[in-house]
Design a protein around this motif. Structure first.
Motif, mmCIF file in Angstrom:
data_model
loop_
_atom_site.group_PDB
_atom_site.id
_atom_site.type_symbol
_atom_site.label_atom_id
_atom_site.label_comp_id
_atom_site.label_asym_id
_atom_site.label_seq_id
_atom_site.Cartn_x
_atom_site.Cartn_y
_atom_site.Cartn_z
ATOM 1 N N VAL A 314 0.846 -1.183 0.000
ATOM 2 C CA VAL A 314 0.000 0.000 0.000
ATOM 3 C C VAL A 314 0.888 1.242 0.000
ATOM 4 C CG1 VAL A 314 -1.894 1.182 1.150
ATOM 5 C CG2 VAL A 314 -1.757 -1.314 1.223
ATOM 6 N N ASP A 315 0.782 2.015 -1.062
ATOM 7 C CA ASP A 315 1.651 3.164 -1.281
ATOM 8 C C ASP A 315 1.220 4.363 -0.433
ATOM 9 O OD1 ASP A 315 3.727 4.531 -2.971
ATOM 10 O OD2 ASP A 315 1.997 5.742 -3.554
ATOM 11 N N ALA A 316 2.205 5.130 0.025
ATOM 12 C CA ALA A 316 1.992 6.456 0.625
ATOM 13 C C ALA A 316 1.023 6.433 1.811
ATOM 14 C CB ALA A 316 1.508 7.443 -0.443
ATOM 15 N N VAL A 317 1.183 5.461 2.686
ATOM 16 C CA VAL A 317 0.296 5.338 3.849
ATOM 17 C C VAL A 317 0.376 6.575 4.747
ATOM 18 C CG1 VAL A 317 -0.059 4.040 5.999
ATOM 19 C CG2 VAL A 317 0.184 2.820 3.825
ATOM 20 N N ALA A 318 1.586 7.113 4.928
ATOM 21 C CA ALA A 318 1.739 8.289 5.797
ATOM 22 C C ALA A 318 0.899 9.460 5.299
ATOM 23 C CB ALA A 318 3.209 8.698 5.895
ATOM 24 N N GLU A 369 5.097 3.108 4.949
ATOM 25 C CA GLU A 369 4.777 4.148 5.947
ATOM 26 C C GLU A 369 6.104 4.678 6.490
ATOM 27 O OE1 GLU A 369 3.714 6.588 8.866
ATOM 28 O OE2 GLU A 369 4.706 4.767 9.560
ATOM 29 N N SER A 370 6.322 5.972 6.363
ATOM 30 C CA SER A 370 7.660 6.537 6.574
ATOM 31 C C SER A 370 7.826 7.249 7.915
ATOM 32 C CB SER A 370 7.963 7.535 5.442
ATOM 33 O OG SER A 370 6.915 8.479 5.321
ATOM 34 N N THR A 371 6.857 7.141 8.815
ATOM 35 C CA THR A 371 6.951 7.835 10.095
ATOM 36 C C THR A 371 6.970 6.816 11.240
ATOM 37 O OG1 THR A 371 4.576 8.043 10.614
ATOM 38 C CG2 THR A 371 5.510 9.633 9.042
ATOM 39 N N ALA A 372 6.912 7.335 12.444
ATOM 40 C CA ALA A 372 6.920 6.451 13.620
ATOM 41 C C ALA A 372 5.507 6.188 14.133
ATOM 42 C CB ALA A 372 7.777 7.063 14.724
ATOM 43 N N TRP A 373 4.525 6.246 13.249
ATOM 44 C CA TRP A 373 3.133 5.931 13.639
ATOM 45 C C TRP A 373 3.112 4.577 14.350
ATOM 46 C CZ3 TRP A 373 -1.287 8.929 12.607
ATOM 47 C CH2 TRP A 373 -2.497 8.338 12.969
ATOM 48 N N PRO A 374 2.497 4.508 15.536
ATOM 49 C CA PRO A 374 2.565 3.256 16.308
ATOM 50 C C PRO A 374 1.644 2.166 15.770
ATOM 51 C CG PRO A 374 1.235 4.887 17.470
ATOM 52 C CD PRO A 374 1.803 5.589 16.268
ATOM 53 N N LYS A 375 2.080 0.925 15.951
ATOM 54 C CA LYS A 375 1.256 -0.261 15.699
ATOM 55 C C LYS A 375 0.703 -0.352 14.279
ATOM 56 C CE LYS A 375 -0.253 -0.759 20.531
ATOM 57 N NZ LYS A 375 -1.408 -0.888 21.421
ATOM 58 N N VAL A 376 1.516 0.012 13.306
ATOM 59 C CA VAL A 376 1.091 -0.145 11.913
ATOM 60 C C VAL A 376 0.808 -1.616 11.613
ATOM 61 C CG1 VAL A 376 1.824 0.073 9.499
ATOM 62 C CG2 VAL A 376 2.282 1.930 11.114
ATOM 63 N N THR A 377 1.650 -2.500 12.162
ATOM 64 C CA THR A 377 1.431 -3.942 11.983
ATOM 65 C C THR A 377 0.820 -4.574 13.236
ATOM 66 O OG1 THR A 377 3.718 -4.385 12.660
ATOM 67 C CG2 THR A 377 3.300 -4.163 10.308
ATOM 68 N N GLY A 378 0.294 -3.738 14.124
ATOM 69 C CA GLY A 378 -0.364 -4.248 15.325
ATOM 70 C C GLY A 378 -1.763 -4.751 15.019
ATOM 71 N N PHE A 387 -1.828 -4.122 9.411
ATOM 72 C CA PHE A 387 -0.998 -4.525 8.271
ATOM 73 C C PHE A 387 -0.163 -5.750 8.628
ATOM 74 C CE2 PHE A 387 -1.816 -0.133 6.943
ATOM 75 C CZ PHE A 387 -2.001 -0.292 5.565
ATOM 76 N N SER A 388 0.210 -6.520 7.603
ATOM 77 C CA SER A 388 1.074 -7.688 7.804
ATOM 78 C C SER A 388 2.512 -7.260 8.040
ATOM 79 C CB SER A 388 1.056 -8.603 6.570
ATOM 80 O OG SER A 388 -0.227 -8.779 6.062
ATOM 81 N N LEU A 389 2.963 -6.275 7.260
ATOM 82 C CA LEU A 389 4.357 -5.831 7.287
ATOM 83 C C LEU A 389 4.415 -4.329 7.034
ATOM 84 C CD1 LEU A 389 5.821 -8.667 5.029
ATOM 85 C CD2 LEU A 389 6.508 -8.289 7.410
ATOM 86 N N LYS A 390 5.546 -3.746 7.412
ATOM 87 C CA LYS A 390 5.788 -2.328 7.164
ATOM 88 C C LYS A 390 7.183 -2.160 6.560
ATOM 89 C CE LYS A 390 6.790 1.982 9.598
ATOM 90 N NZ LYS A 390 6.516 2.884 10.718
ATOM 91 N N TRP A 391 7.278 -1.346 5.523
ATOM 92 C CA TRP A 391 8.593 -1.010 4.979
ATOM 93 C C TRP A 391 9.406 -0.287 6.043
ATOM 94 C CZ3 TRP A 391 9.135 0.956 -0.732
ATOM 95 C CH2 TRP A 391 8.776 -0.070 -1.606
ATOM 96 N N ASN A 392 10.655 -0.708 6.239
ATOM 97 C CA ASN A 392 11.509 -0.081 7.256
ATOM 98 C C ASN A 392 12.296 1.062 6.611
ATOM 99 O OD1 ASN A 392 13.175 0.623 9.383
ATOM 100 N ND2 ASN A 392 13.472 -1.501 10.036
ATOM 101 N N MET A 393 11.636 2.236 6.529
ATOM 102 C CA MET A 393 12.245 3.394 5.877
ATOM 103 C C MET A 393 13.361 3.988 6.734
ATOM 104 S SD MET A 393 10.179 3.340 3.287
ATOM 105 C CE MET A 393 10.036 4.877 2.398
#
Length: 628
Positions: A314-318, A369-378, A387-393
């Motif tokens: 999923v592109d540009a989540v932030a 997702e390029s920020t420190a938004w909590p629990k993106v994969t929670g 989400f299953s996974l998050k890109w580690n930007m």
């Protein structure tokens, strides 16, 4: 060709609630029968239109020939047109609320005209015989926490091209040609998944597919929707997973697209402070409108359930989560609590991920997702986005900043390589070196590296070794596994001719060895989510810019010790501390996998605050991977 398509009151109710998960079977163009007449049922949501008609090749684009009837309270228009055939072009002619005359593509069309044309195309996507049943069954057991995942990110239009001719001015491989070439390459290299860019229809090649006008239409650049199914099926039969880039964050303003669809803001917010990205010049979806949420959630399910894809990145989540993303004061509207969080987008993600992953076990929803938004994969039940996974930007930025440095200055930036381990278990991560890092004057991966060309290749081998040893799934963009020298461009194919040169052959062989090593040893993936799966041996050797750590397997056997030297200085007297008194087999160094492992015995000599150690002469930019 098809049963009678009827839009019922229940269809309208569910669509109005945002929970009609296969609405694409009712809206759009579908082969249908009325009595004995065969034709196509057309339906479109245009809530504020004065009138809508279908225009196309079957009626000479006559706006009066096939008017549509408005049914129910939420603004769906429908009609049946007999004798319409496969492949015929059409659009909706809409008279807007204020008399606007609009020609719009079908938002739910399964196929589109090849750009620069932008009409929709009548298509039957039901007549394909899937042969990937074994893959789909096995996919149900896929566990993102404990299974290996090495992703090859690919832009189909520029992976390979045919020589350009007058008859073929694009050189694009068809979906079928691409399937065969890609599967052979991916199997040889060892990647587990491909991530495909730019599959949903888009008007401009230079957008790489991130400005979508046909959310339900595989792009006509490479063939038909059924041929795209062949691509997915073929990859599955070769045991390769398929992830698509998916863009629910924004859409372009092209006149034939979703913007001001019926003369009013239908898919976007009417208020430009909520409905437009000033930096991107695009429209933002209205995540508070049920029918819009339904359009997007059904679209995610469409790709997974109709085309068998294994996941969406999923592109540009932030940009969706923050109301003020890319905006100045006065350009955005706070939420009801006065904050900058987009509460409607948050609920959208929870709904989306719950439905997609709930209905399709083993599929992946991956957040860029390029920020420190909590629990993106929670877990959604725990306040997470699901989400299953998050890109580690964060890892990617620090890692590349370090690797670009002259080796002399790396000792002052040692923490750029160690900091990511302080948050490595806060989310389920993918380590990414994506297309975004090799465009817009950022240089290709090999040309980011300092020094002469020979040094660049040695640096890159050490870098990739660190990446494959670090916890997290892996993603590499095409070309970076053999040392593409030019930046990527969607206009030309990769520089495959480089594989006639020894340095590029060696790099490709090294990356192939790394990927096969990654998949062979559970220590490198099975405990990605467990802090007990990783242990620093020495994270503090800044003066020499050497890193050492171990990755542990769940069985406590076949653990791996990594040592990497990030300077051109030979360390012939290097000694590494050991986690246990055991024999250690060197299985891979800077030259690749060893044909015969070299045995190193633990000696009772203190090093790195460990009782046992051994000497391992480190070459300039040398690496060592030891099995124990």
């Amino acid at each position: 060709m098809g049963a009678k398509v009827v839009i019922t009151e229940l269809d309208q109710y569910l669509f109005g609630q945002g929970t009609h998960y296969d609405i694409y079977k009712k809206l759009g163009a579908h082969f249908s029968k009325v009595g004995r007449r065969e034709g196509v049922h057309f339906a479109v949501w245009a809530p504020n239109a004065q009138s809508v008609s279908v225009v196309g090749e079957f009626n000479n684009w006559n706006v009066e020939a096939n008017p549509m009837k408005k049914i129910g309270p939420i603004g769906i228009f429908e009609t049946f047109i007999p004798n319409v055939t496969e492949g015929q072009l059409y659009k909706y002619f809409i008279v807007g609320m204020n008399g606007e005359l609009l020609y719009k593509s079908d938002p739910y069309a399964s196929a589109s005209e090849l750009r620069p044309g932008n009409a929709s195309k009548v298509a039957d996507i039901s007549n394909f015989q899937w042969r990937d049943q074994n893959w789909i069954k096995k996919r149900e057991a896929f566990d993102v926490k404990t299974d290996a995942m090495a992703v090859y990110e690919v832009h189909p239009g520029s992976w390979r091209k045919h020589p350009l001719t007058k008859e073929d001015e694009t050189g694009f491989y068809s979906y079928k040609e691409f399937a065969h070439g890609l599967a052979a390459y991916v199997k040889d290299m060892g990647y587990t998944h491909v991530e495909l860019m730019g599959i949903a229809e888009h008007p401009f090649d230079g957008s790489w597919g991130y400005q979508v006008t046909g959310y339900y239409a595989p792009t006509a650049r490479y063939g038909t929707p059924v041929e795209f199914k062949y691509l997915v099926d073929y990859l599955h039969r070769n045991k390769i997973g398929v992830i698509l880039d998916w863009v629910p964050a924004h859409f372009p303003k092209d006149a034939h697209g979703l913007a001001n669809f019926d003369g009013t803001a239908v898919y976007e917010h009417a208020d430009p402070r909520q409905g437009e990205h000033p930096d991107w010049g695009t429209k933002i979806f209205n995540y508070g409108r049920n029918e819009v949420k339904n359009f997007l959630i059904a679209n995610a399910l469409y790709w997974i359930e109709e085309f068998h894809v294994d996941g969406l990145r999923v592109d540009a989540v932030a940009s969706m989560l923050y109301l003020d993303y890319g905006k100045q004061d006065g350009q955005w509207v706070a939420n009801k609590y006065g904050g900058n969080e987009n509460l409607e987008a948050i609920e959208f993600f929870k709904h989306l991920n719950t439905v997609v992953r709930g209905r399709n076990p083993g599929t992946l929803m991956i957040a860029e997702e390029s920020t420190a938004w909590p629990k993106v994969t929670g877990d959604v039940e725990d306040g997470g986005l699901g989400f299953s996974l998050k890109w580690n930007m964060g890892w990617m930025n620090d890692f590349l900043e370090y690797m670009k440095l002259d080796p002399y200055f790396r000792k002052y930036n040692h923490n750029k390589m160690t900091f990511s381990m302080t948050y490595a278990y806060s989310e389920k991560y993918v380590l990414v070196l994506s297309h975004d890092e090799v465009v817009h004057l950022k240089c290709s991966m090999v040309n980011k590296m300092p020094g002469y060309l020979d040094d660049k290749f040695k640096n890159l081998k050490a870098a990739y070794t660190f990446m494959f040893g670090h916890p997290g799934k892996k993603l590499l963009f095409m070309g970076q596994d053999f040392g593409q020298l030019q930046e990527w461009s969607e206009e030309r194919e990769l520089d495959w001719y480089l594989l006639r040169e020894e340095s590029h052959i060696q790099l490709q062989s090294f990356v192939r060895d790394l990927i096969h090593l990654y998949e062979r040893y559970a220590a490198l993936y099975a405990m990605d989510e467990d802090w007990e799966g990783f242990e620093w041996i020495n994270a503090d050797d800044a003066d020499r810019s050497i890193f050492s750590f171990v990755r542990k397997s769940p069985t406590k056997r076949n653990n791996l010790l990594f040592v990497m030297n990030f300077t051109p200085v030979e360390r012939s007297d290097y000694r590494v501390g050991l986690p246990k008194k055991k024999n250690y087999k060197l299985i891979m160094d800077q030259n690749g996998m060893l044909e015969e492992p070299v045995l190193y015995a633990a000696e009772k000599k203190e090093c790195d605050n460990r009782k046992f150690s051994f000497e391992y002469p480190l070459a300039p930019y040398g690496v060592g991977i030891f099995l124990y």
